[in-house]
Motif scaffolding. Structure first.
Motif, PDB file in Angstrom:
ATOM      1  N   ALA A   1       0.831  -1.202   0.000  1.00 44.38           N
ATOM      2  CA  ALA A   1       0.000   0.000   0.000  1.00 44.38           C
ATOM      3  C   ALA A   1       0.865   1.251   0.000  1.00 44.38           C
ATOM      4  O   ALA A   1       0.481   2.267  -0.566  1.00 44.38           O
ATOM      5  CB  ALA A   1      -0.913   0.004   1.210  1.00 44.38           C
ATOM      6  N   PHE A   2       2.046   1.169   0.634  1.00 48.15           N
ATOM      7  CA  PHE A   2       2.922   2.334   0.679  1.00 48.15           C
ATOM      8  C   PHE A   2       3.292   2.772  -0.730  1.00 48.15           C
ATOM      9  O   PHE A   2       3.183   3.941  -1.086  1.00 48.15           O
ATOM     10  CB  PHE A   2       4.174   2.025   1.494  1.00 48.15           C
ATOM     11  CG  PHE A   2       5.170   3.151   1.511  1.00 48.15           C
ATOM     12  CD1 PHE A   2       4.958   4.235   2.334  1.00 48.15           C
ATOM     13  CD2 PHE A   2       6.276   3.129   0.689  1.00 48.15           C
ATOM     14  CE1 PHE A   2       5.855   5.285   2.343  1.00 48.15           C
ATOM     15  CE2 PHE A   2       7.181   4.174   0.698  1.00 48.15           C
ATOM     16  CZ  PHE A   2       6.973   5.255   1.526  1.00 48.15           C
ATOM     17  N   TRP A   3       3.719   1.808  -1.554  1.00 49.62           N
ATOM     18  CA  TRP A   3       4.164   2.164  -2.904  1.00 49.62           C
ATOM     19  C   TRP A   3       2.994   2.559  -3.789  1.00 49.62           C
ATOM     20  O   TRP A   3       3.071   3.528  -4.536  1.00 49.62           O
ATOM     21  CB  TRP A   3       4.962   1.010  -3.520  1.00 49.62           C
ATOM     22  CG  TRP A   3       6.213   0.800  -2.742  1.00 49.62           C
ATOM     23  CD1 TRP A   3       6.494  -0.235  -1.913  1.00 49.62           C
ATOM     24  CD2 TRP A   3       7.346   1.682  -2.665  1.00 49.62           C
ATOM     25  NE1 TRP A   3       7.721  -0.058  -1.319  1.00 49.62           N
ATOM     26  CE2 TRP A   3       8.268   1.103  -1.768  1.00 49.62           C
ATOM     27  CE3 TRP A   3       7.668   2.906  -3.269  1.00 49.62           C
ATOM     28  CZ2 TRP A   3       9.484   1.707  -1.466  1.00 49.62           C
ATOM     29  CZ3 TRP A   3       8.881   3.492  -2.967  1.00 49.62           C
ATOM     30  CH2 TRP A   3       9.778   2.896  -2.071  1.00 49.62           C
TER      31      TRP A   3
ATOM     32  N   MET B   1     -16.033   2.355  -1.239  1.00 50.89           N
ATOM     33  CA  MET B   1     -16.640   1.021  -1.107  1.00 50.89           C
ATOM     34  C   MET B   1     -16.133   0.312   0.138  1.00 50.89           C
ATOM     35  O   MET B   1     -15.025   0.564   0.589  1.00 50.89           O
ATOM     36  CB  MET B   1     -16.382   0.199  -2.361  1.00 50.89           C
ATOM     37  CG  MET B   1     -14.945  -0.158  -2.582  1.00 50.89           C
ATOM     38  SD  MET B   1     -14.766  -1.340  -3.895  1.00 50.89           S
ATOM     39  CE  MET B   1     -14.450  -0.304  -5.303  1.00 50.89           C
ATOM     40  N   PRO B   2     -16.964  -0.570   0.694  1.00 47.44           N
ATOM     41  CA  PRO B   2     -16.511  -1.329   1.859  1.00 47.44           C
ATOM     42  C   PRO B   2     -15.429  -2.318   1.445  1.00 47.44           C
ATOM     43  O   PRO B   2     -15.472  -2.831   0.315  1.00 47.44           O
ATOM     44  CB  PRO B   2     -17.754  -2.086   2.300  1.00 47.44           C
ATOM     45  CG  PRO B   2     -18.886  -1.517   1.553  1.00 47.44           C
ATOM     46  CD  PRO B   2     -18.338  -0.902   0.326  1.00 47.44           C
ATOM     47  N   LEU B   3     -14.489  -2.554   2.336  1.00 39.17           N
ATOM     48  CA  LEU B   3     -13.398  -3.487   2.039  1.00 39.17           C
ATOM     49  C   LEU B   3     -13.938  -4.879   1.733  1.00 39.17           C
ATOM     50  O   LEU B   3     -13.470  -5.569   0.826  1.00 39.17           O
ATOM     51  CB  LEU B   3     -12.425  -3.538   3.219  1.00 39.17           C
ATOM     52  CG  LEU B   3     -11.297  -4.558   3.112  1.00 39.17           C
ATOM     53  CD1 LEU B   3     -10.509  -4.377   1.847  1.00 39.17           C
ATOM     54  CD2 LEU B   3     -10.381  -4.467   4.301  1.00 39.17           C
ATOM     55  N   LEU B   4     -14.955  -5.270   2.469  1.00 41.66           N
ATOM     56  CA  LEU B   4     -15.527  -6.600   2.284  1.00 41.66           C
ATOM     57  C   LEU B   4     -16.017  -6.780   0.860  1.00 41.66           C
ATOM     58  O   LEU B   4     -15.824  -7.827   0.228  1.00 41.66           O
ATOM     59  CB  LEU B   4     -16.685  -6.787   3.269  1.00 41.66           C
ATOM     60  CG  LEU B   4     -17.278  -8.168   3.350  1.00 41.66           C
ATOM     61  CD1 LEU B   4     -16.221  -9.171   3.704  1.00 41.66           C
ATOM     62  CD2 LEU B   4     -18.385  -8.190   4.376  1.00 41.66           C
TER      63      LEU B   4
ATOM     64  N   THR C   1      -5.848 -13.393  -2.767  1.00 42.68           N
ATOM     65  CA  THR C   1      -6.903 -12.416  -3.050  1.00 42.68           C
ATOM     66  C   THR C   1      -6.956 -11.351  -1.976  1.00 42.68           C
ATOM     67  O   THR C   1      -6.931 -10.150  -2.269  1.00 42.68           O
ATOM     68  CB  THR C   1      -8.275 -13.113  -3.101  1.00 42.68           C
ATOM     69  OG1 THR C   1      -8.192 -14.216  -3.989  1.00 42.68           O
ATOM     70  CG2 THR C   1      -9.345 -12.165  -3.554  1.00 42.68           C
ATOM     71  N   THR C   2      -7.028 -11.797  -0.722  1.00 38.27           N
ATOM     72  CA  THR C   2      -7.154 -10.813   0.357  1.00 38.27           C
ATOM     73  C   THR C   2      -5.907  -9.939   0.441  1.00 38.27           C
ATOM     74  O   THR C   2      -6.006  -8.743   0.688  1.00 38.27           O
ATOM     75  CB  THR C   2      -7.387 -11.500   1.711  1.00 38.27           C
ATOM     76  OG1 THR C   2      -6.465 -12.565   1.844  1.00 38.27           O
ATOM     77  CG2 THR C   2      -8.788 -12.028   1.807  1.00 38.27           C
ATOM     78  N   MET C   3      -4.741 -10.560   0.206  1.00 35.30           N
ATOM     79  CA  MET C   3      -3.508  -9.785   0.288  1.00 35.30           C
ATOM     80  C   MET C   3      -3.524  -8.653  -0.738  1.00 35.30           C
ATOM     81  O   MET C   3      -3.245  -7.491  -0.412  1.00 35.30           O
ATOM     82  CB  MET C   3      -2.319 -10.697   0.032  1.00 35.30           C
ATOM     83  CG  MET C   3      -1.043 -10.271   0.659  1.00 35.30           C
ATOM     84  SD  MET C   3       0.113 -11.627   0.582  1.00 35.30           S
ATOM     85  CE  MET C   3       0.440 -11.694  -1.167  1.00 35.30           C
ATOM     86  N   ILE C   4      -3.892  -8.991  -1.967  1.00 33.47           N
ATOM     87  CA  ILE C   4      -3.947  -7.975  -3.014  1.00 33.47           C
ATOM     88  C   ILE C   4      -4.982  -6.909  -2.661  1.00 33.47           C
ATOM     89  O   ILE C   4      -4.750  -5.707  -2.827  1.00 33.47           O
ATOM     90  CB  ILE C   4      -4.273  -8.629  -4.378  1.00 33.47           C
ATOM     91  CG1 ILE C   4      -3.108  -9.534  -4.797  1.00 33.47           C
ATOM     92  CG2 ILE C   4      -4.519  -7.578  -5.445  1.00 33.47           C
ATOM     93  CD1 ILE C   4      -3.399 -10.374  -6.005  1.00 33.47           C
TER      94      ILE C   4
ATOM     95  N   ILE D   1      -4.547  -2.858  -2.322  1.00 32.47           N
ATOM     96  CA  ILE D   1      -5.287  -1.901  -3.137  1.00 32.47           C
ATOM     97  C   ILE D   1      -6.095  -0.968  -2.249  1.00 32.47           C
ATOM     98  O   ILE D   1      -6.106   0.247  -2.431  1.00 32.47           O
ATOM     99  CB  ILE D   1      -6.218  -2.643  -4.115  1.00 32.47           C
ATOM    100  CG1 ILE D   1      -5.393  -3.449  -5.105  1.00 32.47           C
ATOM    101  CG2 ILE D   1      -7.114  -1.666  -4.861  1.00 32.47           C
ATOM    102  CD1 ILE D   1      -6.220  -4.311  -6.022  1.00 32.47           C
ATOM    103  N   PHE D   2      -6.763  -1.551  -1.254  1.00 27.90           N
ATOM    104  CA  PHE D   2      -7.645  -0.774  -0.389  1.00 27.90           C
ATOM    105  C   PHE D   2      -6.857   0.241   0.416  1.00 27.90           C
ATOM    106  O   PHE D   2      -7.149   1.440   0.413  1.00 27.90           O
ATOM    107  CB  PHE D   2      -8.397  -1.727   0.543  1.00 27.90           C
ATOM    108  CG  PHE D   2      -9.453  -1.062   1.373  1.00 27.90           C
ATOM    109  CD1 PHE D   2     -10.655  -0.701   0.823  1.00 27.90           C
ATOM    110  CD2 PHE D   2      -9.240  -0.809   2.722  1.00 27.90           C
ATOM    111  CE1 PHE D   2     -11.633  -0.096   1.583  1.00 27.90           C
ATOM    112  CE2 PHE D   2     -10.212  -0.198   3.488  1.00 27.90           C
ATOM    113  CZ  PHE D   2     -11.416   0.153   2.911  1.00 27.90           C
ATOM    114  N   THR D   3      -5.814  -0.242   1.123  1.00 26.65           N
ATOM    115  CA  THR D   3      -5.047   0.664   1.970  1.00 26.65           C
ATOM    116  C   THR D   3      -4.281   1.672   1.120  1.00 26.65           C
ATOM    117  O   THR D   3      -4.060   2.800   1.563  1.00 26.65           O
ATOM    118  CB  THR D   3      -4.095  -0.135   2.869  1.00 26.65           C
ATOM    119  OG1 THR D   3      -4.842  -1.190   3.466  1.00 26.65           O
ATOM    120  CG2 THR D   3      -3.513   0.718   3.952  1.00 26.65           C
TER     121      THR D   3
END
Lengths: 255, 238
Positions: free
Chosen positions: B47-49, B79-82, B105-108, B112-114
């Motif tokens: 997320a930092f990059w 949008m909600p993260l879920l 999936t969750t990692m990606i 993206i979200f953060t």
């Protein structure tokens, strides 16, 4: 794997109806929680600012605990484990399905009769979880807003001859509210987004309905895209509103 | 009260079914608290990059650089993260032709979200610096990119550290959502043990909440201290 889109399925029959149901439930659950959490948040904030130490500690512990644990865990806790701490009478009351609004009435252009507004234990649990979680954040926002008004303003208002309460009423609060309202609105937005987590305990809101459509009609991508668009529309409208508000009402606080 | 169930399963809460073997990357099937922490770390790193790119792009004056960043940030924040997780989970087969494992999936999605939120932090951090810094840097002969690289960002990033820590905290809390896709992280282990034992819900959920609280509270108090420290050295307009 070749994916074939079935948008026609999504916008007719059961899926469309379910999605609409979910949308209404999302609005219901988030509006009820929003009102409750505003009350609770203000109460916690006031507790935090009273000179009485035990109340302060309670409020501090409350905000720190509920802000630093995931909402999902809190939902699981309220749904699976809260019967240990909640008195038996309230538990029984929560476990009975009941109708909140007895007669038929119209809301959002939809006629509600009986089963439409079935408030069940899942929904109440969801409301409790969202309320408690959001109120901790709201308390912090309000406190930050009031603290961002320099203290010497209160002193100045006292020196001018206003009483303590008048100073708050006429000098501090009008400024603090202008600062606080935008973060409060975005907190409300967060609440709407967070309400999607209530699907894990079976509240029939939009995410729940999307997963249901996915498993019944095998159109996952379409269902989630529609849910996404609805959430996005709400958010964009609200954030546009915040920007407008900021443009018109934000004043620079004088230091 | 059945605290013994919690004690018996405590190691399961901590690392789930993690296999520590000699094969690179040395841990496989990470689970429990360990998985939550790993997800949070990888998430904030990515997320930092992403956020850096998005934030700087959003600051650009060229519309074709700015618009994609604006769309990305506003969409993800709306949008909600879920929902993002689910949507991406079902989007991946459409795009890639095969479904991704839940952990990936969750990692990606976390990245993206953060990333969108970090983008806003970066933008706010850069905008919070006095305009004079940029003007002085340009005036002394640096190009726009050089000024960003050598003058603005070193100062802005320093001021952003507390916000990053806060974002890391909220990401740590968000990793609990991975449980819904079936990733065996802390929340999931809680669900599993709860469903298996049936009698100790209260104890289990209090324990899990306490574990999350411990991490997040330490980090938030740290960020509060950092904020107080850094605010003394901030370059200001006034």
């Amino acid at each position: 794997m070749q994916y074939t889109f079935h948008w026609d399925k999504m916008f007719s029959g059961e899926p469309a109806q379910w999605m609409w149901d979910g949308f209404v439930t999302t609005l219901q659950i988030s509006s009820i929680s929003l009102v409750c959490s505003m009350f609770l948040g203000i109460m916690i904030c006031v507790m935090r600012m009273t000179p009485f130490k035990p109340l302060q500690w309670f409020a501090l512990a409350y905000t720190e605990f509920f802000r630093n644990t995931p909402l999902l865990i809190q939902i699981f806790f309220w749904y699976n484990a809260s019967h240990v701490v909640i008195p038996a009478g309230i538990n029984e009351w929560m476990n009975e399905l009941f109708y909140w609004f007895p007669g038929p009435f119209s809301l959002f252009g939809h006629d509600f009769v009986g089963e439409w507004v079935l408030f069940n234990v899942e929904l109440i649990t969801g409301v409790i979880a969202l309320t408690v979680y959001t109120s901790a954040f709201i308390a912090e926002e309000i406190r930050a807003g009031i603290f961002s008004i320099p203290k010497n303003q209160l002193e100045a208002s006292r020196a001018v001859g206003l009483s303590f309460l008048q100073g708050y009423r006429y000098v501090i609060l009008p400024q603090a509210l202008r600062i606080v309202i935008p973060p409060l609105i975005s907190q409300a937005l967060n609440l709407i987004k967070n309400s999607s987590l209530c699907m894990v305990i079976g509240v029939g809101e939009m995410m729940f309905q999307a997963t249901q459509i996915e498993s019944y009609h095998a159109i996952p991508f379409e269902a989630f895209s529609v849910a996404l668009l609805i959430y996005l529309t709400i958010s964009l409208i609200v954030s546009f509103g915040i920007n407008m508000y900021n443009k018109h009402f934000m004043i620079q606080v004088m230091y | 009260m059945h605290w013994d169930i919690v004690f018996d399963n405590f190691d399961y809460f901590l690392w789930g079914q993690t296999k520590f073997d000699g094969v690179f990357p040395f841990v496989h099937d990470v689970g429990g608290l360990l998985a939550a922490i790993i997800l949070a770390f990888i998430g904030i790193f990515g997320a930092f990059w992403i956020g850096m790119a998005a934030g700087l792009m959003r600051l650009s004056k060229r519309w074709w650089v700015k618009t994609p960043a604006v769309i990305y940030i506003e969409m993800i924040r709306g949008m909600p993260l879920l929902l993002l997780i689910f949507w991406f989970f079902f989007l991946a087969p459409v795009l890639l032709g095969k479904s991704l494992p839940a952990f990936t999936t969750t990692m990606i999605c976390f990245m993206i979200f953060t990333g969108a939120y970090v983008g806003e932090i970066v933008r706010a951090g850069v905008l919070a610096l006095p305009r004079g810094q940029m003007e002085a840097a340009r005036g002394s002969g640096l190009s726009q990119v050089q000024a960003m690289r050598y003058v603005i960002l070193p100062q802005a990033l320093r001021n952003m550290i507390p916000s990053f820590v806060n974002q890391f905290v909220s990401l740590t809390k968000d990793t609990s959502l991975a449980a819904i896709l079936g990733v065996g992280e802390l929340t999931r282990t809680g669900v599993q043990v709860d469903n298996r034992e049936m009698v100790a819900s209260f104890e289990i959920w209090i324990t899990i909440a306490a574990l999350y609280f411990l991490i997040c509270y330490i980090l938030t108090s740290y960020s509060r201290r950092l904020e107080a420290q850094l605010s003394r050295y901030q370059a200001r307009d006034r």
